[in-house]
Design a protein around this motif. Structure first.
Motif, mmCIF file in Angstrom:
data_model
loop_
_atom_site.group_PDB
_atom_site.id
_atom_site.type_symbol
_atom_site.label_atom_id
_atom_site.label_comp_id
_atom_site.label_asym_id
_atom_site.label_seq_id
_atom_site.Cartn_x
_atom_site.Cartn_y
_atom_site.Cartn_z
ATOM 1 N N GLY A 241 -3.506 2.678 -11.665
ATOM 2 C CA GLY A 241 -3.767 2.741 -10.229
ATOM 3 C C GLY A 241 -3.889 1.391 -9.560
ATOM 4 N N HIS A 242 -3.665 0.309 -10.303
ATOM 5 C CA HIS A 242 -3.758 -1.029 -9.732
ATOM 6 C C HIS A 242 -2.409 -1.430 -9.111
ATOM 7 N N SER A 243 -2.434 -2.430 -8.253
ATOM 8 C CA SER A 243 -1.227 -2.851 -7.536
ATOM 9 C C SER A 243 -0.806 -4.247 -7.983
ATOM 10 N N VAL A 244 0.443 -4.381 -8.423
ATOM 11 C CA VAL A 244 1.007 -5.675 -8.797
ATOM 12 C C VAL A 244 1.936 -6.103 -7.667
ATOM 13 N N ILE A 245 1.572 -7.193 -6.990
ATOM 14 C CA ILE A 245 2.290 -7.618 -5.789
ATOM 15 C C ILE A 245 2.991 -8.950 -6.055
ATOM 16 N N PHE A 246 4.314 -8.961 -5.889
ATOM 17 C CA PHE A 246 5.099 -10.191 -5.978
ATOM 18 C C PHE A 246 5.415 -10.620 -4.547
ATOM 19 N N ASP A 247 4.703 -11.618 -4.077
ATOM 20 C CA ASP A 247 4.808 -12.035 -2.683
ATOM 21 C C ASP A 247 5.669 -13.287 -2.580
ATOM 22 N N LEU B 135 -9.749 4.665 -8.376
ATOM 23 C CA LEU B 135 -9.107 5.914 -8.001
ATOM 24 C C LEU B 135 -10.135 7.014 -7.734
ATOM 25 N N SER B 136 -9.795 7.894 -6.809
ATOM 26 C CA SER B 136 -10.590 9.096 -6.530
ATOM 27 C C SER B 136 -9.632 10.269 -6.426
ATOM 28 N N THR B 137 -10.146 11.439 -6.175
ATOM 29 C CA THR B 137 -9.291 12.629 -6.072
ATOM 30 C C THR B 137 -8.429 12.604 -4.820
ATOM 31 N N VAL C 196 1.795 -14.182 -7.229
ATOM 32 C CA VAL C 196 1.569 -12.844 -7.781
ATOM 33 C C VAL C 196 0.092 -12.500 -7.633
ATOM 34 N N THR C 197 -0.173 -11.285 -7.202
ATOM 35 C CA THR C 197 -1.540 -10.789 -7.067
ATOM 36 C C THR C 197 -1.641 -9.417 -7.731
ATOM 37 N N VAL C 198 -2.711 -9.193 -8.464
ATOM 38 C CA VAL C 198 -2.965 -7.875 -9.039
ATOM 39 C C VAL C 198 -4.246 -7.332 -8.400
ATOM 40 N N ASN C 199 -4.086 -6.348 -7.521
ATOM 41 C CA ASN C 199 -5.228 -5.719 -6.877
ATOM 42 C C ASN C 199 -5.819 -4.661 -7.811
ATOM 43 N N VAL C 200 -7.108 -4.759 -8.064
ATOM 44 C CA VAL C 200 -7.803 -3.784 -8.906
ATOM 45 C C VAL C 200 -8.339 -2.684 -8.001
ATOM 46 N N ASN C 201 -7.912 -1.456 -8.248
ATOM 47 C CA ASN C 201 -8.282 -0.322 -7.401
ATOM 48 C C ASN C 201 -9.132 0.679 -8.158
ATOM 49 N N LYS D 228 -9.491 -0.525 -2.963
ATOM 50 C CA LYS D 228 -9.431 -1.836 -3.599
ATOM 51 C C LYS D 228 -10.838 -2.358 -3.814
ATOM 52 N N ILE D 229 -11.139 -2.771 -5.057
ATOM 53 C CA ILE D 229 -12.464 -3.293 -5.367
ATOM 54 C C ILE D 229 -12.419 -4.771 -5.768
ATOM 55 N N GLY D 230 -11.221 -5.347 -5.892
ATOM 56 C CA GLY D 230 -11.146 -6.765 -6.230
ATOM 57 C C GLY D 230 -9.744 -7.166 -6.648
ATOM 58 N N GLU D 231 -9.628 -8.410 -7.158
ATOM 59 C CA GLU D 231 -8.359 -8.948 -7.635
ATOM 60 C C GLU D 231 -8.534 -9.511 -9.036
ATOM 61 N N LEU D 232 -7.565 -9.243 -9.897
ATOM 62 C CA LEU D 232 -7.594 -9.730 -11.268
ATOM 63 C C LEU D 232 -7.566 -11.256 -11.280
ATOM 64 N N LYS D 233 -8.370 -11.863 -12.164
ATOM 65 C CA LYS D 233 -8.382 -13.321 -12.278
ATOM 66 C C LYS D 233 -7.133 -13.768 -13.033
ATOM 67 N N LEU D 234 -6.285 -14.546 -12.367
ATOM 68 C CA LEU D 234 -5.021 -15.002 -12.946
ATOM 69 C C LEU D 234 -5.015 -16.516 -13.112
#
Length: 220
Positions: A74-80, A100-102, A93-98, A107-113
């Motif tokens: 459920g996370h988002s990998v963004i190539f900007d 999930l719910s029903t 590159v950003t990886v958004n940590v999400n 979004k709760i944060g971004e992966l440390k890269l």
């Protein structure tokens, strides 16, 4: 050492293949717990734990995570791309940590890269999975996880590993860069690098292979 924390090791999954510049042989697959670090919008560090199925290879210097692994969680990998005409980078590159719910995700944060050249890396720890279900959130004591991660990622191993990953660059420069993301390595290799010796260079960095530094306004 990784085998000590693998659940349901299946050696019948062993395969052989080739990468861009080498051959590899896997010894099987199994389940392993993976702990990643991300920053919330306030800049505070948090972790999320997942149990993932992985293939394991001997004499392989890289740990590879396909982008679809994050996407399935459920996370988002963004190539900007570039932001403006004066942006001399190749994008980011950003990886958004999400979470999930029903009904959706938040979004709760971004992966440390860690960025080097056009490559992106992220630090993580492994721990024994307490369940056989792949992709579930696990619960394990922080002390146990840190102990296992430390045993596997010793300073000697990390120093040699990142020396190879970063194109046989200076261990001291690599140490300074990794220090910012909490990875501790040595400022010097424990023994001479065979590849560096074969190249007949005492240069401890890639600077020898780079063109002279120029200001941004002189770059066409």
């Amino acid at each position: 050492e990784i085998r000590s924390v693998v659940c349901n090791m299946n050696t019948s999954d062993a395969i052989s293949g080739s990468s861009a510049s080498s051959q590899f042989n896997t010894v099987g697959s199994g389940l392993v717990g993976i702990r990643c670090t991300f920053n919330d919008k306030s800049g505070n560090d948090h972790t999320f734990d997942e149990v993932a199925k992985a293939s394991f290879a001997e004499d392989w210097n890289f740990d590879l995570f396909p982008t679809r692994w994050f996407q399935r969680l459920g996370h988002s990998v963004i190539f900007d791309g570039r932001l403006h005409t004066g942006d001399t980078s190749n994008g980011r590159v950003t990886v958004n940590v999400n979470k999930l719910s029903t009904t959706g995700r938040t979004k709760i944060g971004e992966l440390k890269l860690v960025q080097w050249s056009d490559l992106y890396f992220f630090p993580y720890n492994v721990f024994p999975c307490p369940t056989e279900q792949e992709g579930c959130t696990t619960k394990v004591s922080a002390a146990a996880a840190n102990n296992i991660g430390t045993n596997r990622s010793t300073k000697l191993m990390l120093t040699a590993k990142y020396h190879v990953i970063f194109g046989h660059a200076c261990a001291r420069r690599i140490r300074c860069m990794l220090k910012g993301v909490g990875i501790d390595s040595y400022a010097e290799l424990a023994s001479p690098c065979d590849i560096c010796s074969r190249c007949k260079t005492s240069s401890a960095s890639r600077r020898k292979f780079e063109r002279p530094h120029v200001t941004a306004d002189k770059v066409s």
